[in-house]
Motif scaffolding. Structure first.
Motif, PDB file in Angstrom:
ATOM      1  N   GLU A 229      -9.089   4.433  -3.934  1.00 14.58           N
ATOM      2  CA  GLU A 229      -9.308   5.711  -3.253  1.00 14.58           C
ATOM      3  C   GLU A 229      -8.166   6.016  -2.279  1.00 14.58           C
ATOM      4  O   GLU A 229      -7.624   7.126  -2.269  1.00 14.58           O
ATOM      5  CB  GLU A 229     -10.647   5.681  -2.517  1.00 14.58           C
ATOM      6  CG  GLU A 229     -11.054   7.033  -1.981  1.00 14.58           C
ATOM      7  CD  GLU A 229     -12.459   6.999  -1.393  1.00 14.58           C
ATOM      8  OE1 GLU A 229     -12.647   7.671  -0.365  1.00 14.58           O
ATOM      9  OE2 GLU A 229     -13.341   6.331  -1.957  1.00 14.58           O
ATOM     10  N   GLU A 230      -7.779   5.040  -1.478  1.00 12.45           N
ATOM     11  CA  GLU A 230      -6.697   5.228  -0.507  1.00 12.45           C
ATOM     12  C   GLU A 230      -5.366   5.496  -1.218  1.00 12.45           C
ATOM     13  O   GLU A 230      -4.598   6.367  -0.822  1.00 12.45           O
ATOM     14  CB  GLU A 230      -6.579   3.989   0.378  1.00 12.45           C
ATOM     15  CG  GLU A 230      -5.468   4.058   1.398  1.00 12.45           C
ATOM     16  CD  GLU A 230      -5.341   2.770   2.213  1.00 12.45           C
ATOM     17  OE1 GLU A 230      -4.276   2.578   2.811  1.00 12.45           O
ATOM     18  OE2 GLU A 230      -6.286   1.955   2.225  1.00 12.45           O
TER      19      GLU A 230
ATOM     20  N   LYS B 226      -5.291   8.981  -2.722  1.00  6.77           N
ATOM     21  CA  LYS B 226      -5.091   9.991  -1.677  1.00  6.77           C
ATOM     22  C   LYS B 226      -3.612  10.073  -1.325  1.00  6.77           C
ATOM     23  O   LYS B 226      -3.047  11.157  -1.215  1.00  6.77           O
ATOM     24  CB  LYS B 226      -5.918   9.667  -0.443  1.00  6.77           C
ATOM     25  CG  LYS B 226      -5.741  10.717   0.652  1.00  6.77           C
ATOM     26  CD  LYS B 226      -6.527  10.407   1.889  1.00  6.77           C
ATOM     27  CE  LYS B 226      -6.384  11.421   2.987  1.00  6.77           C
ATOM     28  NZ  LYS B 226      -5.156  12.159   3.083  1.00  6.77           N
ATOM     29  N   ARG B 227      -2.954   8.930  -1.169  1.00  6.25           N
ATOM     30  CA  ARG B 227      -1.525   8.923  -0.844  1.00  6.25           C
ATOM     31  C   ARG B 227      -0.719   9.548  -1.973  1.00  6.25           C
ATOM     32  O   ARG B 227       0.177  10.359  -1.743  1.00  6.25           O
ATOM     33  CB  ARG B 227      -1.026   7.502  -0.567  1.00  6.25           C
ATOM     34  CG  ARG B 227       0.483   7.453  -0.279  1.00  6.25           C
ATOM     35  CD  ARG B 227       1.021   6.051  -0.112  1.00  6.25           C
ATOM     36  NE  ARG B 227       0.546   5.066  -1.049  1.00  6.25           N
ATOM     37  CZ  ARG B 227       0.987   4.950  -2.322  1.00  6.25           C
ATOM     38  NH1 ARG B 227       1.876   5.780  -2.797  1.00  6.25           N
ATOM     39  NH2 ARG B 227       0.515   3.999  -3.100  1.00  6.25           N
TER      40      ARG B 227
ATOM     41  N   VAL C 215       0.839  -1.199   0.000  1.00  8.27           N
ATOM     42  CA  VAL C 215       0.000   0.000   0.000  1.00  8.27           C
ATOM     43  C   VAL C 215       0.877   1.253   0.000  1.00  8.27           C
ATOM     44  O   VAL C 215       0.518   2.268  -0.576  1.00  8.27           O
ATOM     45  CB  VAL C 215      -0.960  -0.007   1.212  1.00  8.27           C
ATOM     46  CG1 VAL C 215      -1.749   1.286   1.302  1.00  8.27           C
ATOM     47  CG2 VAL C 215      -1.912  -1.174   1.122  1.00  8.27           C
TER      48      VAL C 215
ATOM     49  N   GLN D 261      -7.935  -0.848  -3.670  1.00 12.47           N
ATOM     50  CA  GLN D 261      -7.789   0.263  -2.721  1.00 12.47           C
ATOM     51  C   GLN D 261      -7.500   1.572  -3.447  1.00 12.47           C
ATOM     52  O   GLN D 261      -6.702   2.386  -2.987  1.00 12.47           O
ATOM     53  CB  GLN D 261      -6.678  -0.057  -1.719  1.00 12.47           C
ATOM     54  CG  GLN D 261      -6.982  -1.299  -0.907  1.00 12.47           C
ATOM     55  CD  GLN D 261      -5.937  -1.568   0.148  1.00 12.47           C
ATOM     56  OE1 GLN D 261      -5.374  -0.647   0.728  1.00 12.47           O
ATOM     57  NE2 GLN D 261      -5.693  -2.836   0.415  1.00 12.47           N
TER      58      GLN D 261
END
Length: 173
Positions: free
Chosen positions: A142-143, A146-147, A118, A140
């Motif tokens: 969206e996560e 964002k990162r 991740v 994942q």
């Protein structure tokens, strides 16, 4: 159901047309910036005066007792910094000053990055995207986006044919 992406200038709020050139501006430091770098989009005409407005600055670190063991970073105009040199001109002082190197422990060794985590999934890289990375990005998104945004990197758009192919999203019609 389909999706339509509309680009809007972050500076003026003007809707940008598909054939408009879009300039990406990454803000690295600003007094109001609290959570790391951000990216903004604009038309070239909206930021054409940015180079004219640029300041000649000196960014220095001061190591003294006030920093509690940590250096203080100070940004000041180059002319203000130059005025501190009273014996010889600052340009000469900088040419003859002792060069420093970062401590050996602080230099990042050429580490192999695991893009199937991740922490690194979705970052731009030249290598082949593994199925593990692609799966992580799809699951994942969206996560990960964002990162990527927090790090000032491009985000993954599943409707972009290149991104869809790279990460295994369904190809847009």
């Amino acid at each position: 159901m389909g999706r339509k992406t509309v680009h809007v200038s972050d500076f003026s709020g003007k809707v940008l047309q598909p054939d408009d050139e879009i300039v990406r501006v990454v803000v690295l430091e600003h007094p109001d910036l609290v959570a790391g770098p951000v990216q903004l989009e604009a038309q070239p005409i909206e930021i054409e005066s940015i180079d004219d407005a640029a300041l000649d600055v000196a960014v220095v670190e001061i190591y003294d007792r006030h920093g509690g063991g940590e250096p203080r970073r100070v940004t000041l105009t180059a002319s203000e910094f130059d005025a501190l040199a009273t014996d010889v001109p600052m340009a000469q002082l900088l040419r003859t000053a002792e060069r420093i190197r970062p401590p050996k422990g602080s230099r990042k060794a050429a580490e192999k990055v695991d893009y199937a985590t991740v922490e690194h999934a979705g970052k731009p890289h030249r290598g082949k995207v593994t199925e593990e990375e692609a799966s992580l990005v799809r699951e994942q998104l969206e996560e990960i986006n964002k990162r990527l945004a927090d790090e000032g990197l491009r985000q993954i758009d599943p409707t972009d044919p290149e991104h869809a192919t790279r990460y295994g999203f369904p190809l847009p019609n």
